[in-house]
Design a protein around this motif. Structure first.
Motif, mmCIF file in Angstrom:
data_model
loop_
_atom_site.group_PDB
_atom_site.id
_atom_site.type_symbol
_atom_site.label_atom_id
_atom_site.label_comp_id
_atom_site.label_asym_id
_atom_site.label_seq_id
_atom_site.Cartn_x
_atom_site.Cartn_y
_atom_site.Cartn_z
ATOM 1 N N GLY A 114 0.835 -1.191 0.000
ATOM 2 C CA GLY A 114 0.000 0.000 0.000
ATOM 3 C C GLY A 114 0.870 1.241 0.000
ATOM 4 N N ILE A 117 1.016 5.373 1.396
ATOM 5 C CA ILE A 117 0.506 6.433 2.265
ATOM 6 C C ILE A 117 1.254 7.710 1.924
ATOM 7 N N SER A 142 -1.201 8.535 -8.477
ATOM 8 C CA SER A 142 -1.973 7.296 -8.303
ATOM 9 C C SER A 142 -2.134 6.568 -9.631
ATOM 10 N N PRO A 186 -3.793 2.640 -5.193
ATOM 11 C CA PRO A 186 -4.460 3.632 -4.348
ATOM 12 C C PRO A 186 -3.441 4.336 -3.449
ATOM 13 N N LYS A 213 -3.408 6.598 0.148
ATOM 14 C CA LYS A 213 -4.091 7.190 1.291
ATOM 15 C C LYS A 213 -3.324 8.441 1.733
ATOM 16 N N PHE A 215 -6.767 8.737 8.226
ATOM 17 C CA PHE A 215 -6.580 9.219 6.856
ATOM 18 C C PHE A 215 -7.793 10.041 6.414
ATOM 19 N N LYS A 231 -8.318 11.077 3.028
ATOM 20 C CA LYS A 231 -8.701 10.899 1.633
ATOM 21 C C LYS A 231 -7.937 9.730 1.049
ATOM 22 N N GLU A 232 -8.524 9.116 0.016
ATOM 23 C CA GLU A 232 -7.825 8.057 -0.707
ATOM 24 C C GLU A 232 -8.036 8.260 -2.212
ATOM 25 N N TYR A 233 -6.918 8.311 -2.927
ATOM 26 C CA TYR A 233 -6.965 8.432 -4.380
ATOM 27 C C TYR A 233 -6.915 7.041 -4.996
ATOM 28 N N HIS A 234 -7.742 6.806 -6.019
ATOM 29 C CA HIS A 234 -7.767 5.522 -6.708
ATOM 30 C C HIS A 234 -7.365 5.721 -8.160
#
Length: 565
Positions: free
Chosen positions: A467, A469, A486, A492, A494, A531, A533-536
């Protein structure tokens, strides 16, 4: 007999984060990680550009900026707090930039605080981004591979950088006889501030940071500490004997090095019972504050980047990862292997392009006498404030095009993979239709491709990435950049919720030093902010970027092979 924890007074800690432009202090509630007091102090001498010469990549900082910043930022963070809170402050941990060493005398006083050296840049802290020691770094790399003994760079990714300790020390000692004659030892910024707080700056007494020593000074247990005296003397006789005046042992960020001295307790309005932790690097502290966990890459995204992974020693302890910025047992999270990489320029590239476009505003509009001074100033200020946001807005509307402009992100050299500070950036594929948003988009894509190069190196060397971050100013402020990263990584990302992950990470370490938590992971669990926001990744754009990334790599190979001076 059981202790009723509910009836025990809350404990608070202070995290102090020394950045490139300023120092921030935060007062943190150890029960939940809430910041209840904060203050920032901008370095006045640095702000004026004193002791720096960007034309030769010389960046130096005066210790008085650091000392004044320490006192003012801590007192500012404490201002207005309930006396009971101040009474229950239990620990302080400091993080700083690095490698940022300084020449000191036998008492550990930086030479720039001594008579005759007050305005001597070589007697000041050599900031992390100072690249005056490119030649010395090259010599270290050549000798490490040929001298007949251990390769002292092997835990540094196999390539030593001009941004690091020994290159900077050697450069100064060679080029400044006065500093060479009067210096006794050298101390990293992250070691000197904690030592000053406990009143023990004698170089023999300073407890040195595992982060700084392992990642920047080629310290390792396998070598018995620092590089061999014979190696250093072969490198240059000016280094002869210096190793004796340095250190052998190093300390992780969960280590108490002493308690606040009476002088600094009085200056800050705190108790002499406050425990002081071993220093650490700002990026490593940010990783802790951003809740790093095994096999999750954490990206500090600001003017430059620092990309870090931690992994259990039992799983990766014997792996050597080539071309990164070091791998050190306990450097980021004690008990785990800390691996560091990064880009020498990230947000700095956007800022450079913005300044390039602002040239007419700065140099032409500012001299238009038919505009009043207030209007000229307002035009300049508003243009500077809006330019990156407007470029991002316009660039975001452009299609991802395989024939678009392609750039290299080496404007400040390359840190990882395979450090080479002599490399230069490039922009190719320009046409008469290449406007500012298109060039800006290419620069953003270049920084994203540089990030992907780092990921690919870790994976190819056997370090998986589960992952990603992100922390830092770019991660918090520019969605356009984050979405492209991303898409390019096809992962993804975070974004940590805390606005002050570096200072919060130092506060977490201070909570361990103070005995509130048993270790860093326990402090993270209790004090982490989660966190925001999360970008995908967009799968269509990710596929197109795979093709453009191949062109980026081809351009990089061409530039490195044919155009490096």
């Amino acid at each position: 007999m059981k202790i009723n924890i509910k009836n025990m007074p809350k404990k608070f800690v202070i995290g102090i984060d020394y950045g490139t432009d300023s120092v921030r202090s935060v007062v943190v509630d150890t029960t939940n990680g809430v910041i209840i007091g904060t203050s920032v102090f901008e370095y006045p001498r640095w702000k004026k550009g004193l002791y720096c010469d960007p034309s030769i990549n010389q960046f130096r900082q005066h210790p008085l900026d650091y000392i004044e910043g320490l006192e003012q930022s801590v007192k500012g963070a404490l201002s207005g707090l309930n006396p009971e809170i101040i009474k229950n402050i239990a620990g302080i941990t400091v993080d700083t930039t690095g490698s940022t060493p300084v020449a000191v005398d036998r008492e550990g006083i930086p030479l720039s605080m001594k008579t005759g050296f007050e305005n001597n840049p070589d007697a000041m802290f050599v900031l992390w981004k100072d690249h005056t020691a490119v030649k010395e770094a090259s010599e270290i790399n050549n000798l490490a591979k040929t001298w007949g003994g251990p390769d002292f760079t092997k835990f540094e990714g196999g390539i030593y950088s001009s941004e690091w300790f020994w290159a900077k020390v050697l450069h100064v000692l060679r080029n400044n006889a006065e500093v060479r004659d009067k210096s006794w030892s050298w101390v990293e910024h992250c070691d000197w501030i904690p030592a000053m707080l406990i009143g023990k700056t004698n170089p023999d007494q300073i407890k040195r940071s595992r982060c700084a020593a392992g990642h920047k000074a080629m310290w390792h247990d396998d070598f018995g500490g620092l590089p061999d005296e014979n190696f250093l003397t072969m490198l240059d006789p000016v280094l002869s004997g210096l190793r004796t005046n340095l250190f052998n042992k190093t300390y992780t960020s969960d280590t108490e090095i002493g308690t606040l001295s009476s002088e600094w307790a009085e200056r800050l309005g705190l108790s002499t019972d406050v425990k002081i932790g071993a220093g650490t690097f700002d990026a490593h502290s940010g990783a802790v504050g951003g809740e790093i966990k095994p096999y999750h890459l954490i990206k500090v995204m600001g003017t430059s980047t620092c990309d870090m992974i931690v992994a259990p020693m039992a799983e990766v302890g014997d792996k050597l990862v080539a071309g990164i910025c070091g791998q050190v047992d306990g450097s980021i999270v004690p008990g785990m292997l800390g691996l560091e990489a990064g880009q020498s320029a990230f947000g700095d590239i956007y800022a450079w392009f913005g300044q390039l476009l602002l040239w007419p505003v700065t140099n032409i509009i500012s001299e238009m006498t038919w505009l009043d001074e207030k209007t000229r100033r307002k035009i300049k200020e508003e243009s500077a404030d809006r330019i990156i946001a407007e470029l991002s807005k316009q660039a975001e509307s452009l299609p991802v095009d395989e024939t678009s402009v392609i750039a290299l992100d080496w404007m400040n050299g390359r840190r990882t993979p395979d450090a080479n500070q002599e490399l230069k950036g490039a922009i190719t594929g320009l046409s008469l239709g290449s406007d500012a948003p298109r060039i800006f988009k290419a620069l953003v894509e270049a920084t994203a491709f540089g990030s992907k190069m780092i990921n690919e190196r870790f994976i190819s060397e056997g370090i998986r990435i589960d992952g990603v971050i992100a922390i830092g100013g770019v991660a918090k402020k520019n969605p356009f950049v984050m979405q492209i990263v991303s898409d390019v990584l096809n992962m993804p990302i975070k974004v940590a919720a805390s606005e002050q992950t570096c200072a919060l990470g130092s506060a977490m370490a201070a909570a361990v030093v103070a005995g509130v938590y048993k270790d860093i992971p326990a402090a993270q669990k209790a004090m982490g902010g989660g966190f925001e926001k999360e970008y995908h990744p967009n799968t269509v754009r990710a596929k197109i970027y795979e093709s453009i990334f191949r062109k980026y790599k081809e351009l990089g190979l061409f530039i490195e092979k044919n155009l490096t001076n």
